[in-house]
Design a protein around this motif. Structure first.
Motif, mmCIF file in Angstrom:
data_model
loop_
_atom_site.group_PDB
_atom_site.id
_atom_site.type_symbol
_atom_site.label_atom_id
_atom_site.label_comp_id
_atom_site.label_asym_id
_atom_site.label_seq_id
_atom_site.Cartn_x
_atom_site.Cartn_y
_atom_site.Cartn_z
ATOM 1 N N MET A 1 65.624 4.194 -3.253
ATOM 2 C CA MET A 1 64.338 4.283 -3.841
ATOM 3 C C MET A 1 63.412 5.290 -3.232
ATOM 4 O O MET A 1 62.903 5.359 -1.922
ATOM 5 C CB MET A 1 63.620 2.908 -3.710
ATOM 6 N N PRO A 2 62.834 6.391 -4.034
ATOM 7 C CA PRO A 2 62.117 7.251 -3.354
ATOM 8 C C PRO A 2 60.682 6.907 -2.868
ATOM 9 O O PRO A 2 60.318 5.925 -3.756
ATOM 10 C CB PRO A 2 61.970 8.320 -4.478
ATOM 11 N N LYS A 3 60.305 7.579 -1.971
ATOM 12 C CA LYS A 3 59.055 6.955 -1.314
ATOM 13 C C LYS A 3 58.007 7.364 -2.370
ATOM 14 O O LYS A 3 56.924 6.849 -2.544
ATOM 15 C CB LYS A 3 58.790 7.763 -0.083
ATOM 16 N N VAL A 4 58.243 8.417 -3.058
ATOM 17 C CA VAL A 4 57.176 9.109 -3.963
ATOM 18 C C VAL A 4 57.554 8.642 -5.478
ATOM 19 O O VAL A 4 58.679 9.474 -5.967
ATOM 20 C CB VAL A 4 56.998 10.672 -4.163
ATOM 21 N N PHE A 5 57.153 7.766 -6.009
ATOM 22 C CA PHE A 5 57.647 7.095 -7.389
ATOM 23 C C PHE A 5 56.321 6.434 -8.249
ATOM 24 O O PHE A 5 55.527 5.819 -7.588
ATOM 25 C CB PHE A 5 58.770 6.161 -7.308
ATOM 26 N N PRO A 6 56.051 6.853 -9.261
ATOM 27 C CA PRO A 6 56.832 8.003 -10.134
ATOM 28 C C PRO A 6 56.444 9.476 -9.393
ATOM 29 O O PRO A 6 55.576 9.677 -8.599
ATOM 30 C CB PRO A 6 56.284 8.061 -11.501
ATOM 31 N N VAL A 7 57.313 10.492 -9.822
ATOM 32 C CA VAL A 7 57.236 11.907 -9.140
ATOM 33 C C VAL A 7 56.743 12.809 -10.303
ATOM 34 O O VAL A 7 57.098 12.679 -11.600
ATOM 35 C CB VAL A 7 58.564 12.312 -8.733
ATOM 36 N N HIS A 8 55.950 13.760 -9.704
ATOM 37 C CA HIS A 8 55.620 14.918 -10.713
ATOM 38 C C HIS A 8 56.840 15.742 -11.026
ATOM 39 O O HIS A 8 57.160 16.502 -10.106
ATOM 40 C CB HIS A 8 54.186 15.659 -10.163
ATOM 41 N N SER A 9 57.217 15.679 -12.194
ATOM 42 C CA SER A 9 58.654 16.333 -12.350
ATOM 43 C C SER A 9 58.675 17.369 -13.001
ATOM 44 O O SER A 9 59.649 17.963 -13.303
ATOM 45 C CB SER A 9 59.562 15.312 -12.983
ATOM 46 N N LEU A 10 57.433 18.358 -13.403
ATOM 47 C CA LEU A 10 57.469 19.528 -13.936
ATOM 48 C C LEU A 10 58.113 20.743 -13.312
ATOM 49 O O LEU A 10 58.925 21.166 -13.811
ATOM 50 C CB LEU A 10 55.920 19.838 -13.914
ATOM 51 N N LEU A 11 57.976 20.787 -11.892
ATOM 52 C CA LEU A 11 58.516 22.110 -11.380
ATOM 53 C C LEU A 11 60.173 21.756 -10.979
ATOM 54 O O LEU A 11 60.882 22.590 -11.498
ATOM 55 C CB LEU A 11 58.050 22.083 -9.720
ATOM 56 N N ALA A 12 60.662 20.387 -11.033
ATOM 57 C CA ALA A 12 62.127 20.390 -10.924
ATOM 58 C C ALA A 12 62.646 20.541 -12.286
ATOM 59 O O ALA A 12 63.799 20.956 -12.496
ATOM 60 C CB ALA A 12 62.295 18.937 -10.531
ATOM 61 N N SER A 13 61.863 20.165 -13.270
ATOM 62 C CA SER A 13 62.467 20.419 -14.685
ATOM 63 C C SER A 13 62.601 21.993 -15.151
ATOM 64 O O SER A 13 63.466 22.354 -15.759
ATOM 65 C CB SER A 13 61.588 19.518 -15.608
ATOM 66 N N ARG A 14 61.562 22.582 -14.734
ATOM 67 C CA ARG A 14 61.570 24.002 -15.073
ATOM 68 C C ARG A 14 62.718 24.609 -14.154
ATOM 69 O O ARG A 14 63.359 25.683 -14.670
ATOM 70 C CB ARG A 14 60.083 24.706 -14.609
#
Length: 199
Positions: free
Chosen positions: A80-93
């Motif tokens: 379970m990530p410590k940061v959740f939810p995560v800002h996923s814009l960069l990862a998706s790009r």
């Protein structure tokens, strides 16, 4: 002739991670190929007036137990990530950038494993660089390309396509026009690929 499975995925979705550990095997066993399509689930929720499932306490409590069960069943790690939810814009790009460089599957697996397998914050550039490097990819080239307009446009197009095709959650998989939502629909997807049930 091979069938294409369009795999609409969101890095911040745990069920996407689980399905991603299985989808390539299912495709290979059923004369199919996977087309990985990162999209922004938050934008879809916003368009449909939906809330993050984990924002509902009862659902969140169940979900965390359910994820652990599925991970045991698939014999894959889950953290379970410590940061959740995560800002996923960069990862998706970055995933789209990697796809443009010919590494869509490896990049998708790297991003999802970093977040859900290791619990790392994939909104951070250094985490993505480490994940891509560990996967044997050219992290510098990927992260540089992730800032290009073509990448930003592709992510927007994927998200708009998801909305138009009725997507409301992740993962959402398509065989032709037939949509299969969620990790727990993989068996139905497999039966459709095998021609044992109608889509």
């Amino acid at each position: 002739m091979q069938t294409t499975i369009e795999f609409f995925w969101e890095p911040g979705s745990p069920y996407t991670y689980l399905a991603a550990t299985q989808i390539e095997r299912i495709a290979a066993e059923n004369n199919a190929v996977v087309q990985w399509k990162p999209f922004l689930l938050g934008k879809v929720f916003e368009t449909r007036g939906m809330k993050l499932p984990a924002s509902i306490p009862a659902k969140a409590a169940y979900m965390f137990k359910d994820l652990a069960r599925w991970a045991q069943f698939y014999q894959v790690p889950i953290t379970m990530p410590k940061v959740f939810p995560v800002h996923s814009l960069l990862a998706s790009r970055a995933a789209i950038a990697a796809a443009q460089l010919g590494h869509e599957a490896a990049a998708a697996r790297a991003v999802l494993h970093a977040y859900w397998g290791e619990g790392r914050d994939i909104s951070q550039t250094d985490v993505l660089v480490a994940a891509f490097t560990q996967a044997g990819l050219d992290a510098a080239a990927i992260m540089s390309r992730a800032q290009e307009q073509s990448v930003k446009d592709q992510l927007k197009e994927n998200t708009e396509e998801a909305v138009k095709r009725g997507v409301f959650g992740a993962p959402s998989m398509f065989v032709g026009d037939a949509m299969f939502w969620g990790n727990d629909r993989l068996d139905l997807l497999k039966l459709v690929l095998q021609g044992k049930i109608k889509a």
